[in-house]
Structures are given as C-alpha cells and as structure tokens.
Design a protein around this motif. Structure first.
Motif, PDB file in Angstrom:
ATOM      1  N   THR A 290      41.506  33.882  54.955  1.00 63.05           N
ATOM      2  CA  THR A 290      40.155  34.005  55.286  1.00 63.05           C
ATOM      3  C   THR A 290      39.476  32.872  55.367  1.00 63.05           C
ATOM      4  OG1 THR A 290      38.245  35.117  54.171  1.00 63.05           O
ATOM      5  CG2 THR A 290      39.766  34.026  52.912  1.00 63.05           C
TER       6      THR A 290
ATOM      7  N   PHE B 122      38.101  40.494  47.440  1.00 62.78           N
ATOM      8  CA  PHE B 122      39.429  40.675  47.465  1.00 62.78           C
ATOM      9  C   PHE B 122      40.060  42.221  47.545  1.00 62.78           C
ATOM     10  CE2 PHE B 122      43.986  40.221  46.463  1.00 62.78           C
ATOM     11  CZ  PHE B 122      44.141  38.716  47.099  1.00 62.78           C
TER      12      PHE B 122
ATOM     13  N   MET C 296      42.974  30.979  50.812  1.00 62.75           N
ATOM     14  CA  MET C 296      41.658  30.800  50.497  1.00 62.75           C
ATOM     15  C   MET C 296      41.387  29.398  51.270  1.00 62.75           C
ATOM     16  SD  MET C 296      40.923  33.395  48.885  1.00 62.75           S
ATOM     17  CE  MET C 296      39.110  32.953  48.663  1.00 62.75           C
TER      18      MET C 296
ATOM     19  N   LYS D 160      41.889  45.412  47.252  1.00 62.17           N
ATOM     20  CA  LYS D 160      42.635  45.904  46.140  1.00 62.17           C
ATOM     21  C   LYS D 160      43.866  46.692  46.475  1.00 62.17           C
ATOM     22  CE  LYS D 160      38.630  46.445  43.164  1.00 62.17           C
ATOM     23  NZ  LYS D 160      37.627  45.825  43.805  1.00 62.17           N
TER      24      LYS D 160
ATOM     25  N   HIS E 105      44.844  36.906  38.789  1.00 65.48           N
ATOM     26  CA  HIS E 105      45.636  37.750  39.691  1.00 65.48           C
ATOM     27  C   HIS E 105      47.112  38.000  39.598  1.00 65.48           C
ATOM     28  CE1 HIS E 105      43.164  38.467  43.506  1.00 65.48           C
ATOM     29  NE2 HIS E 105      42.237  37.219  42.734  1.00 65.48           N
TER      30      HIS E 105
ATOM     31  N   LEU F 110      46.012  33.354  46.969  1.00 63.75           N
ATOM     32  CA  LEU F 110      45.872  34.399  45.750  1.00 63.75           C
ATOM     33  C   LEU F 110      46.704  35.393  46.087  1.00 63.75           C
ATOM     34  CD1 LEU F 110      41.856  34.283  45.246  1.00 63.75           C
ATOM     35  CD2 LEU F 110      43.693  33.358  44.067  1.00 63.75           C
TER      36      LEU F 110
ATOM     37  N   ILE G 235      46.715  35.986  50.137  1.00 58.69           N
ATOM     38  CA  ILE G 235      45.541  35.424  50.833  1.00 58.69           C
ATOM     39  C   ILE G 235      45.377  34.034  50.568  1.00 58.69           C
ATOM     40  CG2 ILE G 235      43.407  35.851  51.523  1.00 58.69           C
ATOM     41  CD1 ILE G 235      43.441  38.701  50.914  1.00 58.69           C
TER      42      ILE G 235
ATOM     43  N   MET H 158      48.153  39.358  45.572  1.00 55.84           N
ATOM     44  CA  MET H 158      47.447  40.637  45.516  1.00 55.84           C
ATOM     45  C   MET H 158      47.455  41.185  43.928  1.00 55.84           C
ATOM     46  SD  MET H 158      50.116  43.620  46.850  1.00 55.84           S
ATOM     47  CE  MET H 158      51.197  44.334  45.754  1.00 55.84           C
TER      48      MET H 158
END
Length: 753
Positions: free
Chosen positions: A596, A603, A703, A605, A491, A564, A701, A566
């Motif tokens: 999440t 993921f 995880m 975009k 990423h 993570l 985001i 974007m």
C-alpha cells in the motif's frame, strides 16, 4: 599571652622546616653517591637489599622520617589547641594506618607506580545468569577493557542462557589478549562439577535458603575454590553491577600486600546493615564490625584450598542457619560469618575499591575528588535510580561505558605475546589478501567485517514445544524501523526472531523503547539479537542469518520488517505445514506479497477484503510499479481464484517470502546493502530442488517508508551497480562449483536477460 604563644608557634614551624630541608639535602647527596633517587623504593613496595651500605643508609632514612613524624605530631597538637576536631569514618586504612590520618589510604605523596608486570595475565571471575545480568556484565567488561594494560582471563560461572549469550559475544568481539572460560552454574548448584563423579555429588549451594533477589546464583562465589581450575592461585571476583574507573591491574597489585595468613581481600560495608539498627527487630548475620561487602573480592585460591575453605564455610553456614533460617544478602552473609569467626583471614581493602551506592550508604566519605574513585558498585536493587547526592556523576560515568562503542576496545597490547586464535588469524590473512585498488574493495571488506553479536538482548522465555509444525517469524531491522515492531506483534502471535543492526548507544535507546512499550514488554517469545554497527554497508544477509540461526522451531517464515502478515497467519501456516505433509518433503511455501502507498490502512481481515481493495486500487501486488520481475512468478492472477496450494517454477530475479525448514541454506553474506540479497537465496533453494508452493489463502502487506540509504546509493552510483554485477557473476561461479551442471540454467537465464 597570645603574643608569646604565636612566637612559640613560629619557632616550632621554623625548626620543623629546617629539619625537613636538612633531611632532603642529606638524601639528595646520598642519591648522587648511589646513582639513583633513594626516595623511590618506599613507593614501590619492599625491595630486597643488595649490600650492607644500602641497608645502613635506609636505616638512617627511617630514623630521620621518624623524627619528622614526631615534629609533625607536635605541630598538629599546637594547631589543635582551642579546636574540637573529631576523627570521622573515611577511607579504609591499609596496613593498619588509621582512617583520616596524616597519610590517608587513598592519598599518597608518591607518584603511582606500576607493580604488575606489563604482560602478566590477570584473572577475573564473574557469576552471571539470565538475560539481564548478561547485559550488565557487558558494561562491566567495557569499563575494565577501557582502562586495562594487561592480558585478561575472564572466568564466567553461568547458566545456559548467559553461556550462549556471552560465548557468542566474546567470539564475535575478538578482543586481543582476552581469554574467556565458562563453568556450568547448574553443575555447581547440584554439586556435580568435575572432578567429582555423579555418585559423589552433593548439593553445593542449593540447600541454602536465600531471600536475596540474586537467588541461588548469589551464593555461587562460595564455590569458586572448587569451580575454578586447581592451578589458578588467585583471582579477582566481581559482581555484575560494578563499574571500573581505573586499571584493574592496580587492584591485582594489592595481592602483594597480603600477609601469609590473609586469604580474602574485601572492602568494609558502607551501610549500617550489619550493625543491626536499621529497623526494629533487625537481626543481621554475625559480622566483624560493619561487616564486609562482597561485590569486589580478592581471593587467594591456593591458600583457601589448603585451609579447607569448602568445609569451613559449610560448617559456618549450617551453624548460623539454625538460628537465622536463611541468608538475606546471599554469599555476603556467609563470608562475614566466617570472617567474624577468624578475622585474620581478611585483608581490608581501601574503600575506594568498592564505592557502594546502596540505600543509606556512607560511601561519600570514601572520596573527595574524582581521582579517588576506583570501583563503583550499584548494589541497590534500585540500581541507577538509587538516592545519592552524587548519583548524577556516577550515572554519567556508568552511561559512558554503557553506550561506548565496543569496537574501539579491540586494541592490541603491544609488547605482549598473544595466544594464537585461528579465527582471528584467518580473518587477518583474508584482509591482507584484499586488493585495495579493487573498485569493489569496500564491498569485499564489509563481507569480511567481524560484527559483535549480542544474542537475546531482552528476556526470552519461549520454550519450543515438540510440535513438528511450529514456525518462527524471522526478520531484520535497523533503528529507523522500530515503529514496525508493535504492529507485527499484534499481527503475529507466534515466536519471532529479530536481528537489529545498531550502535551501542542505539541498542540502549531500543532497550528503553521496548521496556516502555506495553505491547513489546508483554511478549516473552520475541528474541532480539543485536548486531553492532561497523562498516559503511548494511549487512542485510548477515542479519538474516543471525536471526535464522537462533530460532527454536522446526520451520521459519523468512520475511522483512516492513511487512505486516495477515491476521491469523501463524495458525494458517502451521495448519498448511501439516496438511501438505511438509516434514516429509522439501518445499518452500510462498506467502504472496502486496503493498500500500497509504501510511494509514484499514487492514483486510480476509482474502475477499484484500481482493476488493486490490480492485479499488488501494492495494497493489508488491513492487508492481518498479520491479515486477521480483514477484511476477507468484502468478497473482491464478492466486485470485486458487483454493489449494499450487506449484510455480523458478524464474530469474524471483524473490518471494517463504516458509521453509530451519535447516535451509543460509543467505549469502557477500551481498550487502541493496540488491540481490533475497534473489540469491531463492536461487539456491531452487538449486537444492525445493518445491515452490504458493499458499492460496495467505498474504502479507508492505507498509510505506522512506527509502533506505543503501537503495539511494544503488540508484545514484554506477560504481555501486557495477560491483553488484561483479558479485552476481562470482555467485554464479560458486553456485556452479557447488551444484555442477544443475546450476548452468541460472547462468544461461542471466545471460538471456
């Protein structure tokens, strides 16, 4: 005939036995007269006689021993009749004793005697360059420290990479009675090291063509008479791929066996390399017999300087290079060429001081028992994968030190005065001032814990370009978060600085994991800094500070390993820094955080895809369910429609993830484990009047993962939560002292909650 021979043999054995018994009885009576056991001095080395009677007695002892040796020789000749035993090449001999003789050099009937003074300072020189060699040298140092009983002074000849790594490591290791000095290998290459001025400079070793995999640094040991201090008279020189199996003081004691003309101590080479018969047209450099291996060297520096060592090896190298064109084994070829020219310079060390595990080695003839081993040398390019019938034993010995907890080597040498160390003294004083009855003693003790730090554990080749907008991702992790590394690398294309909290054994597991990963092994702009485990709490802010301090870009993205970013965030942040003219203003750019609950996530975009997933309930604003205050000031409702950055105000418990200049305030290291570690940092940014700007098209985001041990303790322990509250109050007081009336709003806001 056979019966007659047996009678003669029995008679001879009886005669020898009687002679030995009479000799020992005679010596025992003598020992009573002189008040000490007279057989001890031969094991201790030569000692000056104190009176004529003692010298006369010693002379009689020698005569008796000579007679015994003659009897043993006659006996061995009788036993050898009818046999065809042939001498084999074995342990190297000391002082001219033949290998395989009655008293092999790695055997003695006398108990080992310590001939080095307990507090004598031993000097060790090591050439080390690059990330990989810096890792290797740590294992070598561990093996030395494990066995040592003397103060040590390590002299490291390093490039800039190894200097930074090893200097930080030893400063944070704080091993008592260990001194460290560094010498710039780049100066030695160019010939600009002191005391010579630049105008007097001439290349030291860079003019020598070298085919060995060690490169130019493999020639540095030739320059030690010039590189090391002029008042240093002797030194043990070691390769980085050495493992000690005994106290290095035993090797240091061998200096006392040098004759007046001997200046270099070496072990004979244990392969056929210098015999020139390994393959057709094999043409090695000239050497005396099998030649000598330079993985372990004893150097009499003062004698070498008087002999004109620098000119000696230079002239020899120049002459041989006319026909050889280059060295194949680096400095070893030149050392051997010099010794070939003047064999009197060398003292032959017993071969157990350098058991060489190279291909085609004969090293197994150096030992018959584990106790015979002194030094193991992994001098094959294959290292631990070398073919040797005892390689499993040697590998296990090496792995023992590789994974050994280095914290256990912080042992005091009792009875030896150590040089004052201000950092160590200050730490000791602070520890003594702690109140062990304080309910928060463990928190305060963890704050003062000195963790070993190994910077740039893996190869790192990122060169910071003169880009005023470049940014590094900064995070920390432990062993249970390794699985996030590959995803983050996919990423984020830019540089990354990570602090990893691990034990010595876990660090080696991580190394194998990273080397086996196609994603991680392909990246050279990810810096891994190992902070070794110690104490009961996770030192989260120490880890963040280590990762932050070792970035090379003007800006840093301060995040956590569970997030993570974007796709394309690296480029977006650099553009935002430029568009907002951040170099000219004091601002922190906020990257909105989401989460999440699904371990498998498609993921998003783009921002539009993320908003759609947010509306469908597959994503949430971060900690919406358990800790909304942490990120509510980001104003997610405004972010949904924002197209330009917008400013938000600080609020209590705000802990966003931000992009700031590299010289931002450090994290407060009193906060360990769970709670207030980011909140305190954002509070200090606000106290220093940083603008808080939310980026409209950036997101990250979180995880899902199992809860950490520290958050479990926070939830279950009232004492834990009480100590965290105490630390918060003390932080507020410190903030008020630093920023005065401007910090009162934080205390007011805290009390209003």
């Amino acid at each position: 005939m056979l019966r007659s021979w047996r009678v003669k043999l029995k008679l001879l054995l009886a005669t020898v036995t009687l002679a030995i018994l009479l000799s020992w009885l005679y010596l025992f009576v003598g020992s009573l007269e002189y008040g000490r056991f007279l057989l001890l001095p031969p094991c201790l080395g030569e000692q000056p006689s104190r009176d004529v009677e003692r010298e006369a007695l010693a002379s009689r002892v020698r005569r008796v021993e000579e007679e015994n040796q003659q009897l043993r020789l006659q006996l061995s000749q009788v036993q050898a009749e009818g046999s065809d035993g042939s001498p084999q090449w074995g342990a190297s001999a000391e002082d001219g004793e033949p290998p395989g003789g009655a008293e092999r050099s790695n055997r003695t009937a006398c108990p080992k005697q310590r001939t080095v003074h307990k507090c004598e300072l031993l000097h060790v020189a090591i050439v080390c360059a690059g990330h990989n060699a810096s890792r290797d040298v740590v294992t070598l140092v561990k093996s030395i420290l494990f066995h040592r009983k003397n103060p040590l002074h390590f002299h490291f000849i390093t490039d800039s990479v190894a200097h930074q790594i090893l200097q930080t490591l030893f400063q944070s290791w704080m091993v008592p009675s260990v001194h460290v000095s560094f010498y710039n290998a780049d100066d030695l290459k160019a010939g600009t090291c002191p005391p010579f001025a630049l105008s007097q400079a001439r290349p030291e070793v860079s003019w020598i063509p070298n085919k060995h995999y060690s490169g130019i640094y493999g020639l540095m040991k030739l320059t030690l008479t010039k590189a090391l201090p002029s008042n240093l008279s002797k030194v043990i020189v070691l390769d980085t791929d050495i493992t000690f199996a005994t106290d290095i003081a035993e090797l240091w004691a061998v200096f006392g066996k040098f004759s007046d003309k001997q200046v270099i101590g070496l072990v004979e080479n244990q392969s056929d390399w210098y015999l020139g018969n390994l393959w057709k047209n094999h043409k090695p450099w000239p050497a005396l017999g099998r030649g000598f291996n330079t993985g372990v060297i004893l150097l009499m520096l003062d004698r070498l300087r008087r002999l004109g060592w620098e000119q000696m090896w230079r002239l020899t190298a120049e002459r041989e290079l006319m026909s050889m064109l280059s060295t194949s084994l680096a400095d070893q070829d030149i050392f051997n060429a010099v010794i070939k020219q003047d064999p009197a310079l060398v003292y032959r060390l017993p071969c157990f001081w350098n058991v060489q595990l190279s291909d085609h080695t004969r090293s197994e003839q150096c030992y018959t028992e584990v106790s015979d081993l002194k030094v193991i040398h992994w001098n094959s390019p294959k290292k631990l994968r070398v073919k040797n019938k005892h390689v499993e034993f040697f590998r296990n010995l090496y792995l023992t030190f590789l994974e050994y907890d280095g914290n256990l080597l912080r042992r005091e040498l009792f009875g030896c005065a150590s040089l004052p160390s201000p950092p160590s003294d200050q730490l000791q004083q602070a520890l003594e001032e702690l109140d062990e009855d304080d309910p928060c003693y463990d928190f305060r003790r963890q704050h003062l814990t000195q963790h070993r730090v190994h910077l740039f554990f893996l190869q790192y080749e990122f060169l910071a370009l003169p880009n005023p907008t470049d940014v590094t991702l900064v995070a920390q992790l432990s062993m249970d978060r390794l699985q996030m590394l590959e995803a983050i690398c996919k990423h984020w294309a830019g540089p990354i600085s990570l602090a990893l909290y691990m034990s010595d054994a876990e660090a080696q597991q991580f190394l194998r994991y990273a080397q086996a990963s196609e994603v991680l092994s392909a990246r050279r702009n990810v810096a891994y800094h190992i902070v070794y485990k110690e104490g009961q709490f996770y030192p989260i802010n120490l880890l963040r500070n280590v990762a932050l301090a070792n970035t090379q870009t003007p800006y840093v993205f301060l995040t956590d390993i569970d997030f993570l970013p974007m796709y394309g965030l690296y480029d977006y942040l650099r553009n935002s820094i430029q568009q907002l003219d951040l170099p000219q203003r004091k601002a922190a750019l906020i990257v909105p955080a989401f989460e999440t609950l699904h371990y498998r996530l498609i993921f998003p975009k783009s921002k539009a895809e993320l908003l759609s997933m947010l509306d469908m309930g597959s994503l949430y604003t971060f900690r919406y369910h358990v800790w909304p205050k942490g990120h509510a000031p980001t104003d997610y409702a405004k972010w949904r429609t924002a197209t330009v950055p917008y400013r938000v105000a600080w609020q209590p418990d705000f802990e966003p993830y931000v992009v700031v200049r590299r010289d931002c305030p450090k994290y407060d290291q009193r906060f360990v484990g769970f709670g207030w570690n980011k909140v305190s940092h954002i509070m200090e940014l606000d106290a220093q009047e940083y603008e808080l700007l939310v980026l409209p098209n950036a997101f990250m985001i979180h995880m899902p993962h199992a809860p950490s041990f520290d958050i479990s303790k926070f939830r279950l322990s009232a004492g834990y939560r009480g100590c965290l509250q105490t630390l918060r109050e003390e932080f507020h007081q410190d903030l008020s002292r630093r920023y005065g009336a401007a910090a009162l709003k934080y205390l007011t806001a805290e009390r209003s909650l």
